[in-house]
Design a protein around this motif. Sequence first.
Motif, PDB file in Angstrom:
ATOM      1  N   HIS A 213       0.817  -1.219   0.000  1.00 14.17           N
ATOM      2  CA  HIS A 213       0.000   0.000   0.000  1.00 14.17           C
ATOM      3  C   HIS A 213       0.850   1.267   0.000  1.00 14.17           C
ATOM      4  O   HIS A 213       0.300   2.384  -0.019  1.00 14.17           O
ATOM      5  CB  HIS A 213      -0.927   0.014   1.221  1.00 14.17           C
ATOM      6  CG  HIS A 213      -2.091  -0.919   1.122  1.00 14.17           C
ATOM      7  ND1 HIS A 213      -3.258  -0.586   0.468  1.00 14.17           N
ATOM      8  CD2 HIS A 213      -2.272  -2.188   1.583  1.00 14.17           C
ATOM      9  CE1 HIS A 213      -4.118  -1.597   0.540  1.00 14.17           C
ATOM     10  NE2 HIS A 213      -3.543  -2.586   1.215  1.00 14.17           N
ATOM     11  N   ALA A 223      -5.607   1.635  10.274  1.00 14.09           N
ATOM     12  CA  ALA A 223      -6.649   1.499   9.253  1.00 14.09           C
ATOM     13  C   ALA A 223      -7.488   0.249   9.495  1.00 14.09           C
ATOM     14  O   ALA A 223      -8.712   0.255   9.308  1.00 14.09           O
ATOM     15  CB  ALA A 223      -6.022   1.449   7.862  1.00 14.09           C
ATOM     16  N   TRP A 224      -6.822  -0.828   9.923  1.00 15.17           N
ATOM     17  CA  TRP A 224      -7.537  -2.077  10.231  1.00 15.17           C
ATOM     18  C   TRP A 224      -8.562  -1.844  11.338  1.00 15.17           C
ATOM     19  O   TRP A 224      -9.713  -2.294  11.250  1.00 15.17           O
ATOM     20  CB  TRP A 224      -6.517  -3.140  10.632  1.00 15.17           C
ATOM     21  CG  TRP A 224      -7.085  -4.392  11.206  1.00 15.17           C
ATOM     22  CD1 TRP A 224      -7.768  -5.371  10.534  1.00 15.17           C
ATOM     23  CD2 TRP A 224      -7.018  -4.806  12.578  1.00 15.17           C
ATOM     24  NE1 TRP A 224      -8.133  -6.373  11.418  1.00 15.17           N
ATOM     25  CE2 TRP A 224      -7.672  -6.056  12.669  1.00 15.17           C
ATOM     26  CE3 TRP A 224      -6.448  -4.247  13.720  1.00 15.17           C
ATOM     27  CZ2 TRP A 224      -7.791  -6.745  13.874  1.00 15.17           C
ATOM     28  CZ3 TRP A 224      -6.557  -4.942  14.914  1.00 15.17           C
ATOM     29  CH2 TRP A 224      -7.231  -6.171  14.987  1.00 15.17           C
ATOM     30  N   GLN A 227     -11.366   0.569  10.058  1.00 18.65           N
ATOM     31  CA  GLN A 227     -12.229  -0.117   9.109  1.00 18.65           C
ATOM     32  C   GLN A 227     -13.192  -1.069   9.807  1.00 18.65           C
ATOM     33  O   GLN A 227     -14.257  -1.393   9.274  1.00 18.65           O
ATOM     34  CB  GLN A 227     -11.357  -0.884   8.101  1.00 18.65           C
ATOM     35  CG  GLN A 227     -11.967  -1.004   6.714  1.00 18.65           C
ATOM     36  CD  GLN A 227     -10.911  -1.302   5.674  1.00 18.65           C
ATOM     37  OE1 GLN A 227      -9.893  -0.629   5.576  1.00 18.65           O
ATOM     38  NE2 GLN A 227     -11.147  -2.332   4.881  1.00 18.65           N
ATOM     39  N   THR A 249      -6.864   7.291   8.099  1.00 19.07           N
ATOM     40  CA  THR A 249      -8.303   7.429   7.869  1.00 19.07           C
ATOM     41  C   THR A 249      -8.652   7.274   6.392  1.00 19.07           C
ATOM     42  O   THR A 249      -9.807   6.983   6.059  1.00 19.07           O
ATOM     43  CB  THR A 249      -8.811   8.792   8.364  1.00 19.07           C
ATOM     44  OG1 THR A 249      -8.101   9.838   7.686  1.00 19.07           O
ATOM     45  CG2 THR A 249      -8.596   8.938   9.863  1.00 19.07           C
ATOM     46  N   ALA A 250      -7.679   7.471   5.502  1.00 21.09           N
ATOM     47  CA  ALA A 250      -7.935   7.362   4.064  1.00 21.09           C
ATOM     48  C   ALA A 250      -7.467   6.035   3.476  1.00 21.09           C
ATOM     49  O   ALA A 250      -7.723   5.759   2.296  1.00 21.09           O
ATOM     50  CB  ALA A 250      -7.247   8.511   3.327  1.00 21.09           C
ATOM     51  N   ARG A 252      -7.567   2.222   2.674  1.00 23.34           N
ATOM     52  CA  ARG A 252      -8.556   1.151   2.605  1.00 23.34           C
ATOM     53  C   ARG A 252      -7.854  -0.176   2.386  1.00 23.34           C
ATOM     54  O   ARG A 252      -7.126  -0.369   1.411  1.00 23.34           O
ATOM     55  CB  ARG A 252      -9.545   1.400   1.461  1.00 23.34           C
ATOM     56  CG  ARG A 252     -10.410   2.625   1.656  1.00 23.34           C
ATOM     57  CD  ARG A 252     -11.276   2.531   2.883  1.00 23.34           C
ATOM     58  NE  ARG A 252     -12.232   1.438   2.835  1.00 23.34           N
ATOM     59  CZ  ARG A 252     -13.055   1.135   3.829  1.00 23.34           C
ATOM     60  NH1 ARG A 252     -13.019   1.802   4.967  1.00 23.34           N
ATOM     61  NH2 ARG A 252     -13.901   0.120   3.689  1.00 23.34           N
ATOM     62  N   SER A 254      -7.863  -4.334   1.816  1.00 18.54           N
ATOM     63  CA  SER A 254      -8.681  -5.325   1.115  1.00 18.54           C
ATOM     64  C   SER A 254      -9.196  -6.374   2.091  1.00 18.54           C
ATOM     65  O   SER A 254      -8.720  -6.490   3.228  1.00 18.54           O
ATOM     66  CB  SER A 254      -7.849  -6.008   0.025  1.00 18.54           C
ATOM     67  OG  SER A 254      -6.838  -6.819   0.621  1.00 18.54           O
ATOM     68  N   ASP A 255     -10.150  -7.173   1.624  1.00 19.44           N
ATOM     69  CA  ASP A 255     -10.647  -8.269   2.452  1.00 19.44           C
ATOM     70  C   ASP A 255      -9.512  -9.224   2.804  1.00 19.44           C
ATOM     71  O   ASP A 255      -9.443  -9.742   3.926  1.00 19.44           O
ATOM     72  CB  ASP A 255     -11.762  -9.024   1.726  1.00 19.44           C
ATOM     73  CG  ASP A 255     -13.044  -8.209   1.604  1.00 19.44           C
ATOM     74  OD1 ASP A 255     -13.171  -7.200   2.336  1.00 19.44           O
ATOM     75  OD2 ASP A 255     -13.902  -8.590   0.784  1.00 19.44           O
TER      76      ASP A 255
END
Length: 280
Positions: A213, A223-224, A227, A249-250, A252, A254-255
């Motif tokens: 990332h 982020a984890w 989210q 905060t920005a 993202r 993935s699953d």
Amino acid sequence: MTTTVSRSMPQARAISMPPLGLGTFRLKGQTVIDAIKSGLSLGYRHIDTAQIYGNEAEVGQAIAESGVPRAGLFVTTKIWTEQLAGDRLIPSLRESLAKLRMAAVDLTLIHWPSPGGAVPLKETLDALIEAKRLGLTRAIGLSNFTVAQMREAIDLVGVDELATNQVEIHPFLQNRRVVDFAKGQDLPLTAYMPLAYGKVMTEPVLLDIAARHGTTPAQVSLAWLLQRGFAVIPSSTKPSNQAANLTATALRLSDEDMTRIAALDRGERLADPDFAPDWD
């Protein structure tokens, strides 16, 4: 930065907590003053302190000198175990407010459940609700509460009266029973020690995800948590790290990222004093 996310606080509650705050645990004197001034200048608007941290006066000084209007800030303090009795809580909160140079805080938490149940929870919650009625705090909540203790608090005052349960959560201690119960009750959680005292920085899985990332393991960990709907309050004294944390905060994930981090849980609890409750 004043952005809030509804997932941190259900709409039924009267307050909205910024999802990423600045923790002050273990920060003292000029160090905490400089850290808060730096954080506020970068855009932090959520500050977390506590009576036992011994830094409320410095936190208040830093906020007063920052030039940031009080109305634009979200400030949390926590009542120490020795002040949980009904006749002690409000006077102790007034002392905290004097140190913080504020008429009220946004959120007041029970820092730890009364050791050994020495003070009945109802007595403490009644005092907190009275403090709220008096305008000394906008909201009340819990910290370090187990499933059984959360259930008792909800039975006593209702879940909508409780703004959060602040508990230790990071990739190595995911506190699943507490998380599952709180989510089932629609009780928001705040994650403290979200970076596990920096241990996330050397975890190979987080390093790999971060590399893909173009970020750092610290931001991946934050982020984890974000989210998953938690508020987070990392401590940081370096402006560069504070600024980097804000970028979480920005970010993202993935699953697949989320699944890999979920597999890191090893029950590694870092905050476990001898007066702690029997953890879930």
